[in-house]
Design an enzyme around this catalytic site. Structure first.
Site, PDB file in Angstrom:
ATOM      1  N   THR A 103       0.857  -1.183   0.000  1.00 35.27           N
ATOM      2  CA  THR A 103       0.000   0.000   0.000  1.00 35.27           C
ATOM      3  C   THR A 103       0.891   1.230   0.000  1.00 35.27           C
ATOM      4  O   THR A 103       1.541   1.544   0.998  1.00 35.27           O
ATOM      5  CB  THR A 103      -0.915   0.009   1.233  1.00 35.27           C
ATOM      6  OG1 THR A 103      -1.725  -1.169   1.230  1.00 35.27           O
ATOM      7  CG2 THR A 103      -1.823   1.232   1.236  1.00 35.27           C
ATOM      8  N   LYS A 179      -7.011   1.306  -3.379  1.00 40.89           N
ATOM      9  CA  LYS A 179      -6.644   0.799  -2.050  1.00 40.89           C
ATOM     10  C   LYS A 179      -6.566   1.925  -1.027  1.00 40.89           C
ATOM     11  O   LYS A 179      -6.980   1.755   0.129  1.00 40.89           O
ATOM     12  CB  LYS A 179      -5.306   0.057  -2.131  1.00 40.89           C
ATOM     13  CG  LYS A 179      -4.799  -0.488  -0.788  1.00 40.89           C
ATOM     14  CD  LYS A 179      -5.714  -1.589  -0.245  1.00 40.89           C
ATOM     15  CE  LYS A 179      -5.345  -1.989   1.179  1.00 40.89           C
ATOM     16  NZ  LYS A 179      -3.983  -2.488   1.338  1.00 40.89           N
ATOM     17  N   LYS A 247       0.410   4.598   8.781  1.00 45.54           N
ATOM     18  CA  LYS A 247       1.075   4.962   7.535  1.00 45.54           C
ATOM     19  C   LYS A 247       0.074   5.090   6.394  1.00 45.54           C
ATOM     20  O   LYS A 247       0.099   6.058   5.620  1.00 45.54           O
ATOM     21  CB  LYS A 247       2.144   3.906   7.208  1.00 45.54           C
ATOM     22  CG  LYS A 247       2.936   4.126   5.930  1.00 45.54           C
ATOM     23  CD  LYS A 247       2.405   3.350   4.733  1.00 45.54           C
ATOM     24  CE  LYS A 247       2.478   1.842   4.933  1.00 45.54           C
ATOM     25  NZ  LYS A 247       2.027   1.138   3.686  1.00 45.54           N
TER      26      LYS A 247
END
Length: 301
Positions: A103, A179, A247
């Protein structure tokens, strides 16, 4: 490692960690040989136990495997895997397809094809979702963007590692964008769940009964059903570490800022996750945000 019965060729996995180990296991179960590499000896050992051949570098993995899944933490690690002295491009092996399953920022992924084209490497944008348990079961979700020919070349790999494969577009970066949108919502949902349970705690409610009602009512979400039971059991073993979702929601906020899109709830979730990590829970399961919300409220009362 001897080839599994009905072996279907070799696939590389760089980063057999929380999600990558499940990818290794699923590939082996479906008859693929797997060449694996991680920077942590313990991760290499787990990959070997799952049936992979552990090699010494990403370059060696690329020499062994025409398709390589890269499932590391962030863009800096992807750069290391691809471009370092012992990285995939240093293998000298052409006609390689690299699946970027991490990701990361969509703009970063969009820039990769031009950076690797001269080495004969094709990038597919393939982020994954569902957590380590679903990765191990081969039932996670994978989003795919990139050239059609490369997608078709990897179809058997997708079928082995995912329960659902969504073809997003021909444009590398669009799956990464999808995503990020998903993870924005996941982080906001989980941060809101933490806030709700902290309030229930302050009201003296039974948290398990409250969670049962929410799970059967309009406040339910997939991430609530997945994370809350283990938070109530004080099970902080990291299926997905809090620092990772911190994150991810940070990337979502940055992407939203560039797009001039409202990210009010994502920003609030980011602050909650940053606080959770700063409080020493970064390596715990991301359900630890619930523990941290209860701690904050108890301190302020």
């Amino acid at each position: 490692m001897s080839a599994p019965t009905g072996a279907r060729g070799t696939v590389g996995v760089v980063g057999p960690g929380a999600m990558g180990l499940g990818i290794v296991a699923s590939l082996v179960r479906h008859g693929f040989r797997v060449a694996a590499r991680d920077i942590r000896p313990e991760a290499d050992a787990r990959a070997a136990a799952a049936g992979a051949t552990v090699l010494g570098s990403p370059a060696e993995v690329a020499r062994a495997a025409p398709i390589v899944v890269v499932v590391v933490v962030d863009a800096a690690q992807i750069d290391e895997v691809l471009f370092a002295r012992d990285g995939i491009l240093a293998s000298g092996s052409r006609d390689r397809t690299v699946l970027v399953a991490s990701t990361v920022d969509p703009d970063y992924v969009r820039g990769l094809p031009a950076r690797v084209a001269a080495a004969g490497v094709t990038i597919l944008d393939t982020p994954v979702s569902g957590g380590p348990a679903r990765a191990a079961a081969g039932t996670m979700t994978i989003m795919v963007a990139g050239p059609r020919e490369a997608r078709e070349r990897c179809a058997d790999v997708f079928a082995a590692i995912a329960g659902r494969t969504f073809t997003i577009s021909d444009r590398v970066g669009d799956a990464a964008g999808t995503k990020i949108v998903n993870n924005l919502l996941a982080a906001a949902n989980l941060a809101a769940a933490a806030e709700a349970l902290a309030l229930a705690d302050a009201l003296g409610l039974d948290l398990r009964a409250t969670a049962d009602v929410i799970s059967a009512s309009s406040g339910a979400s997939w991430i609530f059903a997945d994370r809350v039971p283990r938070a109530l059991d004080a099970d902080w073993h990291p299926r997905a570490a809090a620092r990772i979702l911190a994150k991810d929601v940070g990337i979502a906020c940055d992407v939203a800022a560039r797009a001039h899109a409202d990210a009010t709830f994502a920003q609030a979730a980011r602050r909650a996750f940053v606080d959770t990590v700063a409080s020493g829970y970064g390596e715990d399961d991301d359900a630890a945000i619930i523990r941290r919300a209860r701690e904050r409220l108890a301190r302020e009362r």
